[in-house]
Scaffold this motif. Sequence first.
Motif, PDB file in Angstrom:
ATOM      1  N   ARG A 196      45.209  45.983  33.529  1.00  0.00           N
ATOM      2  CA  ARG A 196      45.685  45.694  32.163  1.00  0.00           C
ATOM      3  C   ARG A 196      46.941  46.487  31.810  1.00  0.00           C
ATOM      4  O   ARG A 196      47.083  47.014  30.713  1.00  0.00           O
ATOM      5  CB  ARG A 196      44.607  45.995  31.105  1.00  0.00           C
ATOM      6  N   GLN A 203      50.484  46.538  30.601  1.00  0.00           N
ATOM      7  CA  GLN A 203      51.220  45.562  29.799  1.00  0.00           C
ATOM      8  C   GLN A 203      52.706  45.582  30.138  1.00  0.00           C
ATOM      9  O   GLN A 203      53.295  46.647  30.327  1.00  0.00           O
ATOM     10  CB  GLN A 203      51.024  45.864  28.311  1.00  0.00           C
ATOM     11  N   SER A 244      43.996  35.844  24.705  1.00  0.00           N
ATOM     12  CA  SER A 244      45.434  36.071  24.561  1.00  0.00           C
ATOM     13  C   SER A 244      46.252  34.786  24.620  1.00  0.00           C
ATOM     14  O   SER A 244      47.417  34.790  24.271  1.00  0.00           O
ATOM     15  CB  SER A 244      45.942  37.006  25.673  1.00  0.00           C
ATOM     16  N   SER A 271      47.421  36.609  30.798  1.00  0.00           N
ATOM     17  CA  SER A 271      46.661  37.072  29.630  1.00  0.00           C
ATOM     18  C   SER A 271      46.328  38.561  29.709  1.00  0.00           C
ATOM     19  O   SER A 271      46.279  39.242  28.692  1.00  0.00           O
ATOM     20  CB  SER A 271      45.377  36.252  29.484  1.00  0.00           C
ATOM     21  N   TRP A 272      46.127  39.073  30.924  1.00  0.00           N
ATOM     22  CA  TRP A 272      45.747  40.489  31.048  1.00  0.00           C
ATOM     23  C   TRP A 272      46.938  41.438  30.903  1.00  0.00           C
ATOM     24  O   TRP A 272      46.750  42.632  30.692  1.00  0.00           O
ATOM     25  CB  TRP A 272      45.070  40.722  32.408  1.00  0.00           C
ATOM     26  N   HIS A 330      49.699  40.558  28.946  1.00  0.00           N
ATOM     27  CA  HIS A 330      50.379  40.312  27.662  1.00  0.00           C
ATOM     28  C   HIS A 330      49.310  40.204  26.578  1.00  0.00           C
ATOM     29  O   HIS A 330      49.283  39.257  25.795  1.00  0.00           O
ATOM     30  CB  HIS A 330      51.216  39.027  27.712  1.00  0.00           C
ATOM     31  N   MET A 331      48.411  41.190  26.543  1.00  0.00           N
ATOM     32  CA  MET A 331      47.240  41.090  25.674  1.00  0.00           C
ATOM     33  C   MET A 331      47.599  41.081  24.193  1.00  0.00           C
ATOM     34  O   MET A 331      46.853  40.589  23.371  1.00  0.00           O
ATOM     35  CB  MET A 331      46.273  42.241  25.977  1.00  0.00           C
ATOM     36  N   HIS A 332      48.751  41.660  23.861  1.00  0.00           N
ATOM     37  CA  HIS A 332      49.106  41.770  22.444  1.00  0.00           C
ATOM     38  C   HIS A 332      50.268  40.848  22.084  1.00  0.00           C
ATOM     39  O   HIS A 332      50.926  41.038  21.070  1.00  0.00           O
ATOM     40  CB  HIS A 332      49.440  43.230  22.114  1.00  0.00           C
ATOM     41  N   ASP A 333      50.552  39.868  22.931  1.00  0.00           N
ATOM     42  CA  ASP A 333      51.659  38.954  22.670  1.00  0.00           C
ATOM     43  C   ASP A 333      51.152  37.529  22.886  1.00  0.00           C
ATOM     44  O   ASP A 333      51.414  36.903  23.901  1.00  0.00           O
ATOM     45  CB  ASP A 333      52.828  39.278  23.625  1.00  0.00           C
ATOM     46  N   ARG A 334      50.394  37.026  21.901  1.00  0.00           N
ATOM     47  CA  ARG A 334      49.749  35.723  22.049  1.00  0.00           C
ATOM     48  C   ARG A 334      50.777  34.614  22.226  1.00  0.00           C
ATOM     49  O   ARG A 334      50.616  33.723  23.061  1.00  0.00           O
ATOM     50  CB  ARG A 334      48.873  35.455  20.825  1.00  0.00           C
TER      51      ARG A 334
END
Lengths: 149, 679
Positions: free
Chosen positions: A32, A34, B32, B116-117, B119-123
């Motif tokens: 995870r 980012q 996400s 998705s893993w 860019h978890m905070h960028d839907r």
Amino acid sequence: MAENPEGWQPRILAIICNWCSYAGADLAGGARIQYPPDVRAIRVMCTGRVDPLFIMKAFTDGADSVLVSGCHFGDCHYLEGNYKAAKRMFLVKSLLKNIGLDDRRLRMTFVSASEGAKWAKVIEDVVNVTRELGPSPFNREFGELKELV
Amino acid sequence: MAEAVSPTTSEKSKAPRIGVYICHCGTNIAGSVDISAVEEYARTLPNVAHVDNYQYMCSTPGQGKIEESIKEKGLTGVVVAACSPRLHEPTFRTATKEGGLNPFRFEMANIREQNSWVHMHDREGATEKAKDAIRIAVAKASLLEDLYPKSVPVEHAAMVVGAGVAGMQAALDLANAGIKTYLIEKAPTIGGRMSQLDKTFPTLDCSQCILTPKMVDVGRNENIELMVNSEVEEVEGYIGNFDVTIRRKASGVLSPKEAEARGIVGGGCTGCGDCVPVCPVTKPNPFEMGMAPRKAIYIYHPQVVPLLYTIDWDSCVKCGLCVEACGEKKAIDLEMQDELVKVKVGTVILATGYELFPIENKEEWGYKRYENVITSLEFERLICASGPTGGHLVRPSDGTTPMRIAFVLCAGSRDNTGIGKPYCSRFCCMYSLKHAHQIIEKIPGAVPYLFYMDIRSFGKAYEEFYYRIQDEGAKFIRGRVSNIQEDPKTKNLYVYAEDTLLGRPMELEVDMVVLAAAVQPTDLTNKTRKLFGVSCSQDGWLLEAHPKLNPCGTTTAGVYLAGACQGPKDIPDAVAQAEGAASAASIPIHKGEVELEPYYAMCIEEKCAGCGMCVNLCPYSALSLVEKDGRTVMQVTEAKCKGCGTCGGFCPGGAIWMNHFATPQILAQIDAFLIGGEQ
């Protein structure tokens, strides 16, 4: 960066090898880590497969940057495909200069299957450099030479 | 522009009809990525005839959706947007096949590990990226062709590289399963690190006593061909058919069998040792960690297998006295040359083991500067009854018996200074407890002091062993040793540390310090792994195919891992993995054939100019030039081609078709990404 046109998001193509960089990118996912979402990856078995044509095609299609990523030297699953790819990159870089593109738009990196964190750093770096350079002149929407393509 | 169909496709395939299946993976993806937006988008893509989504596409109902819709909608290709193809490509290929399509008409869009893993905070960004990934995959799926894996026979033989306890166990298992096994060892004897140990924790079995029967079994087993003094030189081929060249280093000594081959009847080395007393050269014995002498002609220890003397060419002066002493047996040949032996095997197990990290690099502990600072392996030899002191622990400086002994645990392990190793070496806690026990048992009144960070006694009956040593009177100090100073007169050592439980700095005078040094892969591991195309982690340990579900396999089909080469392991773990690797390595051999991925190259003969550039590029000599219809064209030997595509990446005429990664397929992906798939 402030000069970049509004609405422009970098369009970056990554061509990455199955054994090292693709696995490293998967590892970054598992952990995870980012990173920016501006890169689209195409998987090949080995960076040796990367025909200069692919890179030139991507730029004529309007890519802002191209990243080629494989195994470390000496680690290639196919012994030496990455050496051959790396040599070709010099050729393509000089071609890019000849058509007036900044050769920083093409980057080759070496990310192993255990280097998830490095993959994330590479992507961040490529995105930052692309943002610094702005849209490619051949970008279909924002490029200075978009009428030509 | 390259042809859109491969040279073997006789008729133009019908218009593509692609099914797209989007996986939620619970909330792993759906958390996400906006699944419904992606689904709506997928419906608008060219060639897409069917779109569906499901909670878990890899589940039986998920796969069922693919199988049903292929039949119902007459699909020609399948795209699953889910996790990494490295995980579930085989699953969905099977589903594609069950639906009646060729399994290679499947393409995966990775929207989990690489989307998705990360860019978890960028839907929004993740959703756009998922749309692009599916568009790219549909473009490729539209051009995919039927492919058929080739079955190749598997050689009924295996190879194990490294004959420590793991390699020996793996070789015995393979041999007992009826497989001819070549066991390659760089040292003059098998046995590895375990043969240097005195006792084993937590049972306190004598290490040699439990190991030597195994060594004898290996030496006697009819299916094992033992090659000591040997290293892997070259590897060619693929699973089922590895051609391995082994360098048998000249030992200078003929075995009875080799002597017979040279026509010396009743000759060859019997291990009598008559050559040793006459040898004028004395050198430190590496088996005794340099603490005992050996001659230029030597064996490591009396229980070696095979019992054959070896000449150390670096120190031999070729005086010939040993040849005279050997007499009629004529076992010694001072002009012996290295020999290259070629063997063919179906599968390979790497068991190259570990060595101690050069602990002198941690200068604050003074190893190699202070005589009475020793490593744990040196301690093993000093406390061992068959060691240089007959099992009497003595101080190297003056030969007296030490009464106060400090043990520095995590010496170079769990070390983020950049000098040591960041990982836990896993077995140092337990052997240090064992060392403490041995001191208390052998030297009445002696006190072991253990400086530790945490005692990691995780195995079966390990924690109980820890309690036992506490009860026996060992002193435990929780703190890392910052510095060791030697008293130049007495050669006693002052150990400085912080007792973190009492929260104060401390100084302790001891007679001897034992460093439980970190472990690292052996020097040959890196060379060997590269020959077999096996990856390694950042620390140099060999990389398993999957850390949880395939800990014995590697990414090179047919190559498996056993023991500490994959990461620090104690004896039970190393043996367990060896048995697992032997089982895995025997499967293809017993099955008798393997299927190879059909990713080989093909020549589009009309386009080939016969320049031969590709022939020189191929690392596997799979390509050659042939005369055909009065012109020169390239020809691929499919069985040799591993599908890297280096030839296809270079061919100036675009005359090479790489199955599944063909130029038109990749260009379609690039176009799909950048200009939406329409040219």
